[in-house]
Design an enzyme around this catalytic site. Structure first.
Site, mmCIF file in Angstrom:
data_model
loop_
_atom_site.group_PDB
_atom_site.id
_atom_site.type_symbol
_atom_site.label_atom_id
_atom_site.label_comp_id
_atom_site.label_asym_id
_atom_site.label_seq_id
_atom_site.Cartn_x
_atom_site.Cartn_y
_atom_site.Cartn_z
ATOM 1 N N HIS A 1 -3.333 -4.641 4.754
ATOM 2 C CA HIS A 1 -2.199 -3.699 4.671
ATOM 3 C C HIS A 1 -1.555 -3.436 6.039
ATOM 4 O O HIS A 1 -0.469 -2.853 6.104
ATOM 5 C CB HIS A 1 -2.646 -2.353 4.087
ATOM 6 C CG HIS A 1 -3.063 -2.414 2.652
ATOM 7 N ND1 HIS A 1 -2.235 -2.892 1.660
ATOM 8 C CD2 HIS A 1 -4.227 -2.072 2.025
ATOM 9 C CE1 HIS A 1 -2.862 -2.833 0.496
ATOM 10 N NE2 HIS A 1 -4.075 -2.346 0.682
ATOM 11 N N ASP B 1 -7.227 -9.607 -3.034
ATOM 12 C CA ASP B 1 -7.549 -8.175 -3.126
ATOM 13 C C ASP B 1 -6.729 -7.558 -4.268
ATOM 14 O O ASP B 1 -5.646 -8.046 -4.611
ATOM 15 C CB ASP B 1 -7.184 -7.512 -1.792
ATOM 16 C CG ASP B 1 -7.584 -6.047 -1.699
ATOM 17 O OD1 ASP B 1 -8.619 -5.764 -1.065
ATOM 18 O OD2 ASP B 1 -6.850 -5.181 -2.238
ATOM 19 N N HIS C 1 -4.995 -4.976 -4.230
ATOM 20 C CA HIS C 1 -3.733 -4.405 -3.730
ATOM 21 C C HIS C 1 -2.880 -5.472 -3.052
ATOM 22 O O HIS C 1 -3.407 -6.384 -2.406
ATOM 23 C CB HIS C 1 -4.047 -3.283 -2.734
ATOM 24 C CG HIS C 1 -4.937 -2.214 -3.283
ATOM 25 N ND1 HIS C 1 -6.306 -2.206 -3.098
ATOM 26 C CD2 HIS C 1 -4.641 -1.126 -4.038
ATOM 27 C CE1 HIS C 1 -6.825 -1.145 -3.701
ATOM 28 N NE2 HIS C 1 -5.838 -0.476 -4.287
ATOM 29 N N ASP D 1 -12.115 -5.561 -4.962
ATOM 30 C CA ASP D 1 -11.722 -4.374 -5.733
ATOM 31 C C ASP D 1 -11.044 -4.762 -7.050
ATOM 32 O O ASP D 1 -10.577 -3.882 -7.787
ATOM 33 C CB ASP D 1 -10.863 -3.397 -4.907
ATOM 34 C CG ASP D 1 -9.845 -4.070 -4.014
ATOM 35 O OD1 ASP D 1 -9.613 -5.287 -4.159
ATOM 36 O OD2 ASP D 1 -9.259 -3.362 -3.164
HETATM 37 N N1 Q9C Z 1 -7.962 6.981 -4.093
HETATM 38 C C1 Q9C Z 1 -7.717 -2.007 0.538
HETATM 39 O O1 Q9C Z 1 -8.226 -2.339 -0.509
HETATM 40 N N2 Q9C Z 1 -5.569 4.585 -1.495
HETATM 41 N N3 Q9C Z 1 -7.042 -0.870 0.675
HETATM 42 C C2 Q9C Z 1 -5.389 4.542 -2.894
HETATM 43 C C3 Q9C Z 1 -7.375 5.910 -3.357
HETATM 44 C C4 Q9C Z 1 -5.234 3.400 -0.784
HETATM 45 C C5 Q9C Z 1 -6.876 0.011 -0.435
HETATM 46 C C6 Q9C Z 1 -5.900 5.802 -3.534
HETATM 47 C C7 Q9C Z 1 -5.998 2.194 -1.198
HETATM 48 C C8 Q9C Z 1 -6.002 1.167 -0.104
HETATM 49 C C9 Q9C Z 1 -7.902 -2.848 1.756
HETATM 50 ZN ZN ZN Z 2 -7.563 -3.411 -2.033
#
Ligand code: Q9C
Ligand code: ZN
Length: 352
Positions: free
Chosen positions: A166, A202, A204, A292
């Site tokens: 990110h 990933d 995301h 994830d």
């Molecule tokens: N409760 C990666 O997997 N927050 N980043 C979302 C979480 C951000 C994920 C809400 C998630 C970022 C590297």
């Molecule tokens: Zn992620």
């Protein structure tokens, strides 16, 4: 497979992230890597190495993908924060103000609160005393993994946290500070590869990697991810983002709805790998490996199971390409080790 392990990964161990109006315990914790290391002790798929010590080479590689004023800020942020007020030493840094449309990003503010907002895009990625040391050593691991593959190793894994995909040219967010996958791709380019592909699996969207290479045709970026209409990071990752200028056609997004099954996910993987093959069959492949996508992940919505990660590793090996993997997300902490090592084991089994 050579595994470059970040020995400083525990130094980034922040307490709280902003989530739905509350400060909640960080999802991205050192325990994630503890589990990968424990699983690697049970099922060794390759020797563990420290990254090559080369500060000048690493600084040059980082400067090729990140802005100098961003790197300077991040390297000194903690000391600045504590200098503002010694009592700050007991609290992690979180931004709370950002320059959106119409605001200026060209004038560097004097205010620390303003600068940490300028260089970030969410309030979920705290900076603490060890963030820079951990992120920089992780970048060294990504660079070393790329150098190993440039020197004819079939595959190498950067076993590190915090993750990287990110993080953009001049911003952190999504638990990421330095873009390890982009750094690996850039390092491969700088050491003999005319073209490189990044495949981001990933959950995301790999917004940072996409943005870093958006105007370039030498690095193809492909991302399979939760549809940004409903999934983080929300503001990038749509299918109509194809690259710009010289990079037009060198970005492919494959957004999938929350709830996507493993069957549908593997079909999208085939589409992503077809784009990689079309880009230039012999180019090395960087895989931004988040797990994830696992059915038990607490913040994500795909339905891959542990066995699916074996299949993913096998499929990556069957591309025949040299591969650099970087460790990204995965928050079902107790299962992260099995899922990550399954990818590596599947790869080694099929690579022969
Ligand atoms: N409760 C990666 O997997 N927050 N980043 C979302 C979480 C951000 C994920 C809400 C998630 C970022 C590297
Ligand atoms: Zn992620």
């Amino acid at each position: 497979m050579k595994i470059f392990r970040n020995a400083l990964y525990r130094r980034h161990d922040a307490r709280l992230e902003m989530y739905r109006g509350r400060l909640v315990p960080c999802h991205e914790t050192p325990a994630r890597l503890d589990h990968v290391l424990a699983e690697l002790a049970r099922r060794p798929v390759g020797a563990l190495h420290d990254p090559v010590p080369d500060d000048a080479g690493l600084d040059a590689a980082l400067a090729a993908i990140h802005a100098p004023r961003y790197l300077d800020f991040l390297a000194g942020a903690w000391d600045e924060w504590v200098a503002l007020d010694p009592a700050n030493a007991g609290t992690d840094i979180l931004p709370a103000v950002w320059p959106v449309r119409g605001f200026r990003a060209d004038v560097l503010p004097e205010s620390f609160a303003a600068r940490i907002g300028l260089f970030s895009f969410d309030a979920g990625s705290p900076v603490m005393a060890g963030t820079w040391a951990a992120a920089r050593e992780g970048a060294a691991c990504a660079r070393s993994a790329a150098l190993a593959v440039a020197a004819a190793e079939r595959a190498a894994f950067a076993l590190t946290r915090p993750p990287g995909h990110h993080a953009g040219p001049d911003f952190f967010g999504g638990y990421c500070f330095l873009n390890n996958a982009a750094l690996a791709a850039q390092t491969l380019r700088d050491h003999g590869a005319a073209r490189v592909a990044v495949l981001d699996v990933d959950y995301h969207h790999g917004n940072g990697t996409q943005t870093i290479f958006y105007g370039r045709d030498d690095v193809l970026t492909v991302s399979l991810h939760g549809d940004p209409r409903t999934e983080y990071p929300f503001f990038l990752g749509h299918a109509d983002e194809r690259g710009e200028g010289a990079g037009l056609g060198a970005n492919l997004n494959l957004p999938l709805p929350r709830g996507t099954s493993a069957t549908t996910w593997f079909e999208a993987l085939e589409a992503g790998l077809a784009a990689v093959a079309a880009h230039r069959a012999e180019a090395p492949l960087v895989v931004a490996l988040g797990v994830d996508t696992f059915e038990g992940d607490p913040i994500s919505g795909f339905h891959l199971r542990a066995d699916d990660y074996l299949r993913l590793g096998e499929r990556l090996a069957r591309t025949g390409l040299p591969v650099v993997l970087t460790m990204e997300g995965g928050y079902a902490v107790a299962e992260v080790g099995v899922n990550v090592v399954n990818v590596l084991e599947g790869f080694m089994a099929a690579a022969g």
